[in-house]
Scaffold this active site. Structure first.
Site, PDB file in Angstrom:
ATOM      1  N   GLU A 247       0.845   2.567  10.725  1.00 11.66           N
ATOM      2  CA  GLU A 247       0.481   1.158  10.505  1.00 11.66           C
ATOM      3  C   GLU A 247       0.996   0.774   9.131  1.00 11.66           C
ATOM      4  O   GLU A 247       0.382   1.100   8.110  1.00 11.66           O
ATOM      5  CB  GLU A 247      -1.038   0.995  10.596  1.00 11.66           C
ATOM      6  CG  GLU A 247      -1.604   1.308  11.968  1.00 11.66           C
ATOM      7  CD  GLU A 247      -1.151   0.326  13.033  1.00 11.66           C
ATOM      8  OE1 GLU A 247      -0.910  -0.839  12.708  1.00 11.66           O
ATOM      9  OE2 GLU A 247      -1.016   0.750  14.199  1.00 11.66           O
ATOM     10  N   CYS A 281      -1.748  -6.468   4.757  1.00  9.87           N
ATOM     11  CA  CYS A 281      -0.467  -6.164   5.404  1.00  9.87           C
ATOM     12  C   CYS A 281       0.093  -7.353   6.170  1.00  9.87           C
ATOM     13  O   CYS A 281       1.298  -7.524   6.267  1.00  9.87           O
ATOM     14  CB  CYS A 281      -0.616  -4.974   6.327  1.00  9.87           C
ATOM     15  SG  CYS A 281      -2.013  -5.121   7.437  1.00  9.87           S
TER      16      CYS A 281
HETATM   17  P1  NDP Z   1       0.706   3.709  -0.040  1.00  6.45           P
HETATM   18  O1  NDP Z   1       1.626   4.011   1.082  1.00  6.45           O
HETATM   19  O2  NDP Z   1       1.172   3.876  -1.414  1.00  6.45           O
HETATM   20  O3  NDP Z   1      -0.636   4.585   0.072  1.00  6.45           O
HETATM   21  C1  NDP Z   1      -1.392   4.632   1.262  1.00  6.45           C
HETATM   22  C2  NDP Z   1      -2.111   5.961   1.329  1.00  6.45           C
HETATM   23  O4  NDP Z   1      -1.154   7.012   1.409  1.00  6.45           O
HETATM   24  C3  NDP Z   1      -2.963   6.266   0.108  1.00  6.45           C
HETATM   25  O5  NDP Z   1      -4.125   6.953   0.508  1.00  6.45           O
HETATM   26  C4  NDP Z   1      -2.056   7.168  -0.705  1.00  6.45           C
HETATM   27  O6  NDP Z   1      -2.762   8.018  -1.585  1.00  6.45           O
HETATM   28  C5  NDP Z   1      -1.388   7.967   0.389  1.00  6.45           C
HETATM   29  N1  NDP Z   1      -0.111   8.564   0.039  1.00  6.45           N
HETATM   30  C6  NDP Z   1       0.754   8.195  -0.946  1.00  6.45           C
HETATM   31  N2  NDP Z   1       1.837   9.006  -0.936  1.00  6.45           N
HETATM   32  C7  NDP Z   1       1.643   9.900   0.063  1.00  6.45           C
HETATM   33  C8  NDP Z   1       2.414  10.988   0.567  1.00  6.45           C
HETATM   34  N3  NDP Z   1       3.595  11.330   0.044  1.00  6.45           N
HETATM   35  N4  NDP Z   1       1.920  11.700   1.604  1.00  6.45           N
HETATM   36  C9  NDP Z   1       0.727  11.375   2.159  1.00  6.45           C
HETATM   37  N5  NDP Z   1      -0.042  10.354   1.716  1.00  6.45           N
HETATM   38  C10 NDP Z   1       0.417   9.620   0.689  1.00  6.45           C
HETATM   39  O7  NDP Z   1       0.201   2.217   0.212  1.00  6.45           O
HETATM   40  P2  NDP Z   1      -0.805   1.361  -0.669  1.00  6.45           P
HETATM   41  O8  NDP Z   1      -2.070   2.126  -0.877  1.00  6.45           O
HETATM   42  O9  NDP Z   1      -0.104   0.829  -1.847  1.00  6.45           O
HETATM   43  O10 NDP Z   1      -1.176   0.192   0.359  1.00  6.45           O
HETATM   44  C11 NDP Z   1      -0.421  -0.948   0.547  1.00  6.45           C
HETATM   45  C12 NDP Z   1       0.477  -0.818   1.776  1.00  6.45           C
HETATM   46  O11 NDP Z   1      -0.308  -0.601   2.953  1.00  6.45           O
HETATM   47  C13 NDP Z   1       1.249  -2.088   2.030  1.00  6.45           C
HETATM   48  O12 NDP Z   1       2.562  -1.779   2.383  1.00  6.45           O
HETATM   49  C14 NDP Z   1       0.505  -2.704   3.215  1.00  6.45           C
HETATM   50  O13 NDP Z   1       1.273  -3.607   3.947  1.00  6.45           O
HETATM   51  C15 NDP Z   1       0.130  -1.483   3.986  1.00  6.45           C
HETATM   52  N6  NDP Z   1      -0.958  -1.756   4.938  1.00  6.45           N
HETATM   53  C16 NDP Z   1      -0.706  -1.749   6.296  1.00  6.45           C
HETATM   54  C17 NDP Z   1      -1.698  -2.102   7.202  1.00  6.45           C
HETATM   55  C18 NDP Z   1      -1.475  -2.116   8.680  1.00  6.45           C
HETATM   56  O14 NDP Z   1      -2.462  -2.091   9.423  1.00  6.45           O
HETATM   57  N7  NDP Z   1      -0.255  -2.191   9.167  1.00  6.45           N
HETATM   58  C19 NDP Z   1      -3.041  -2.462   6.730  1.00  6.45           C
HETATM   59  C20 NDP Z   1      -3.192  -2.413   5.312  1.00  6.45           C
HETATM   60  C21 NDP Z   1      -2.184  -2.070   4.451  1.00  6.45           C
HETATM   61  P3  NDP Z   1      -2.930   7.639  -3.130  1.00  6.45           P
HETATM   62  O15 NDP Z   1      -3.622   6.333  -3.190  1.00  6.45           O
HETATM   63  O16 NDP Z   1      -3.757   8.752  -3.653  1.00  6.45           O
HETATM   64  O17 NDP Z   1      -1.543   7.594  -3.686  1.00  6.45           O
END
Ligand code: NDP
Length: 482
Positions: A247, A281
Site C-alpha cells: 500500500e 496517501c
Molecule cells: P516510509 O516508507 O519511510 O516508512 C514506512 C514504514 O516502513 C515505517 O515503519 C518505516 O520505519 C519502515 N521502513 C523504512 N525503511 C524500511 C526498510 N528498508 N525495510 C522495512 N521497513 C522500512 O514511509 P513514511 O513513514 O514516510 O510514510 C509516508 C508514505 O506512506 C507516503 O508515501 C504515503 O503515501 C504512504 N502511505 C500509503 C498508504 C496507502 O494505504 N497506500 C497509507 C498511508 C501512507 P521507520 O519509521 O522506523 O523508518
C-alpha cells in the site's frame, strides 16, 4: 512526564535485549514524550518464533473465539478512546478530532473483520463426475509482518492486525519510529481483551534495521507494508518469494471540469489537500482545472482556504495541527523551492508559520502555474499544499492525471456523467471519487493502487483485505467414497 516504554513480545512487556532506546517527541511543542526500545535481531527473532508457535493452534481455534476476541479488542479501544486519541495527537501532531476519528476507525477494523469473515463466500464447484465436488475455503496465511507509516499511527496497522486476528494468522507489527506510542496502547487493549500470547507482537525500532530483519525473517510468510514506494521497492528486492501487500503513495490528482459545481469542488479540494496537513496517501496533491473555469474555481478556492485555522492539536476550532517532523516539512519546502525556480507562483502560504509552539506548523498553501517539470507535479509532496495546473480537453486531463505514474485515488468534479465516465474509464488508478475529495475513504472501500502504478497492489478494506490475508485451499471430495 516522559516515560520509558516497552515492547510487547509473546504476551510480555520487554526492553530491547541490548537495552537500546530511541526518543519520541511531540511535534506540536517539541516536548519529549518518552523512550522506546530499539529491537535487536534477537528480539525480532523472539517475536517471530512466538508468532509461529501461537499460529498453529490459533488458526485451528473456533472461529467464534477469534471473532469474540476481535469484538473485545474493539470494545477495549473504544473504552480508552480519549486516551488513545490524545496519544495519537501528541506523537503525530494532528487535531484531537482527527485522532478521535482514527481511533473509531481502528475499533471498526476489528469489529468489521469479525463480522465480515463469514461473509467471504467460499465456492463449491461441481466436478466432471457429478458425485465429486471442489470446495474452496479461505485459510490463514500464516505469520505476517506489518510495517506501517506515521501519518495514521494505528489505523494502518489495524487494517492488517484485525483481519489477521479473525482469519487465524499471527504476526509481528512495527509502527513508524516517529509514532510508536499509540501502537503500544493498542497492545495494551489486545492484552486486556485476552489475546493469546504471541498472536500479535508489537516491536519498535528503525525500518532500515528492524523492518528489514522482520521482512526477511524465515518465519515471516506474508509482508503487509504501507509506506513510500521506494521503501516498498526495497522490501520487494530483499524478500524473495514471500507474498507482499504493498500500500504505497499517491498524489490524488483532482480534475475540475467546467460543468462542475465550483463551490463544492473547491471545498472538497481544500479538504483533500489540508486534512491531516496533506500527510495522507490519497491527499489531493495535484489539481487539474479546465482552463475555461479556472477563474471561477480559483475565486471559490481562495475563499475556502481562508477558513482553515491551524494550531496545537487541542486548540478549539482548528482544522490542522502541526506537521509530523522536520523531514516532511523539508520535503514540502524543497518542492516549493523547485516549483518557484521553474515558474510556479505562490498565491497564499508557502512557509512555516511563525509564533507557534514548534517550528513544524506549515501555512495552508496554494501554488499556481504548476507544470510537468516540477517536483510538485511529479512526486508526492505530502504537505498542506494545493498545486494548480490547467488542461484544455478531457484527453489532456486524462494524460496529465496519469502522468506521474501514481494511481491510488483520483477525483473528478463534474455534473456531466458522460464526460465523467469517459475520463473514469481511462484513468489508471485503484479508485475514482466522483464529486468527492480524493482523500475520502471508508473502511469497507477496497483501497489500493491500480494497474501497475507506483501506488502498489493488494486491496485493503472490507472483504478485500480478508481475501488478501488468506490463501485459497481447494478440497476435492469424492462423495462416492464416503
Ligand atoms: P516510509 O516508507 O519511510 O516508512 C514506512 C514504514 O516502513 C515505517 O515503519 C518505516 O520505519 C519502515 N521502513 C523504512 N525503511 C524500511 C526498510 N528498508 N525495510 C522495512 N521497513 C522500512 O514511509 P513514511 O513513514 O514516510 O510514510 C509516508 C508514505 O506512506 C507516503 O508515501 C504515503 O503515501 C504512504 N502511505 C500509503 C498508504 C496507502 O494505504 N497506500 C497509507 C498511508 C501512507 P521507520 O519509521 O522506523 O523508518
Amino acid at each position: 512526564m516522559a516515560k520509558n516504554y516497552k515492547m510487547y513480545i509473546n504476551g510480555e512487556w520487554v526492553d530491547s535485549s541490548d537495552g537500546g532506546t530511541f526518543e519520541v517527541y511531540d511535534p506540536g511543542n517539541g516536548e519529549l514524550l518518552g523512550t522506546v526500545p530499539i529491537a535487536t535481531k534477537e528480539d525480532v527473532d523472539k517475536a517471530f518464533v512466538a508468532a509461529r508457535a501461537a499460529q498453529k493452534e490459533y488458526a485451528l481455534s473456533p472461529l467464534k473465539d477469534r471473532m469474540d476476541l476481535c469484538y473485545r479488542i474493539s470494545e477495549e479501544i473504544l473504552k480508552r478512546k480519549e486516551e488513545i486519541a490524545t496519544m495519537i495527537s501528541r506523537e503525530q501532531g494532528k487535531t484531537y478530532d482527527d485522532s478521535l476519528y482514527e481511533v473509531g476507525e481502528v475499533a471498526l477494523n476489528f469489529d468489521m473483520s469479525a463480522r465480515n469473515f463469514q461473509r467471504l463466500d467460499g465456492e463449491i464447484i461441481t466436478a466432471y463426475d457429478g458425485d465429486m465436488r471442489m470446495i474452496l475455503t479461505y485459510e490463514a496465511y500464516g505469520v505476517y509482518a506489518s510495517i506501517t507509516p506515521w501519518n495514521y499511527p494505528i489505523l494502518q496497522a489495524s487494517e492488517y492486525i484485525g483481519p489477521a486476528m479473525v482469519t487465524g494468522s499471527c504476526g509481528v507489527a512495527k509502527p513508524a519510529s516517529p509514532t510508536p506510542l499509540s501502537m503500544l496502547l493498542l497492545a495494551e487493549c489486545m492484552e486486556s481483551a485476552g489475546a493469546p500470547k504471541g498472536v500479535c507482537n508489537i516491536i519498535t525500532g528503525p525500518g532500515a534495521s528492524v523492518g528489514e530483519a522482520m521482512v526477511t525473517h524465515p518465519e515471516c510468510d506474508l509482508v503487509c507494508f504501507t509506506g513510500e514506494d521506494k521503501t516498498g521497492a526495497r522490501i520487494e528486492d530483499i524478500v524473495g518469494l514471500k507474498k507482499c501487500i504493498m500500500e504505497l503513495g499517491g498524489t490524488g490528482p483532482s480534475i475540475v471540469l467546467d460543468d462542475a459545481d465550483m463551490k463544492k469542488a473547491a471545498q472538497q479540494v481544500a479538504e483533500g489537500a489540508f486534512y491531516n496537513n496533506g500527510q495522507v496517501c490519497c491527499a489531493t496533491e495535484r489539481v487539474l482545472v479546465q482552463e475555461t473555469c479556472k477563474e471561477e474555481f480559483m475565486k471559490e478556492l481562495m475563499e475556502v482556504v481562508k477558513t482553515y485555522k491551524f494550531g496545537y492539536w487541542n486548540e478549539p476550532g482548528i482544522r490542522m495541527g502541526s506537521m509530523n517532523s522536520e523531514k516532511p516539512v523539508q520535503k514540502v519546502e524543497a518542492h516549493l523551492k523547485d516549483g518557484l525556480e521553474k515558474g510556479a507562483v505562490i498565491l497564499t502560504g508557502g512557509k512555516r508559520a511563525e509564533g507557534m509552539p514548534s517550528n513544524l506548523y506549515f501555512e495552508p498553501t496554494v501554488v499556481d502555474n504548476v507544470t510537468k517539470d516540477m517536483l510538485l507535479y511529479r512526486d508526492e509532496t505530502f504537505g498542506p499544499v494545493i498545486p494548480i495546473s490547467t488542461f484544455t480537453t478531457d484527453d489532456d486531463a486524462i494524460e496529465q492525471a496519469n502522468y506521474n505514474g501514481f494511481g491510488l485515488i483520483m477525483s473528478i468534479f463534474s455534473n456531466n456523467m458522460k464526460r465523467t465516465n469517459y475520463i473514469t474509464r481511462r484513468l489508471v488508478t485503484g479508485g475514482v471519487n466522483v464529486n468527492i475529495s480524493s482523500g475520502y475513504w471508508e473502511a469497507e472501500l477496497p483501497f489500493g493502487g491500480g494497474g501497475g502504478t507506483k501506488s502498489g497492489y493488494g486491496r485493503m478494506g472490507g472483504l478485500h483485505i480478508l481475501k488478501e490475508m488468506t490463501y485459497t485451499k481447494c478440497v476435492f471430495v469424492d462423495f462416492n467414497g464416503c
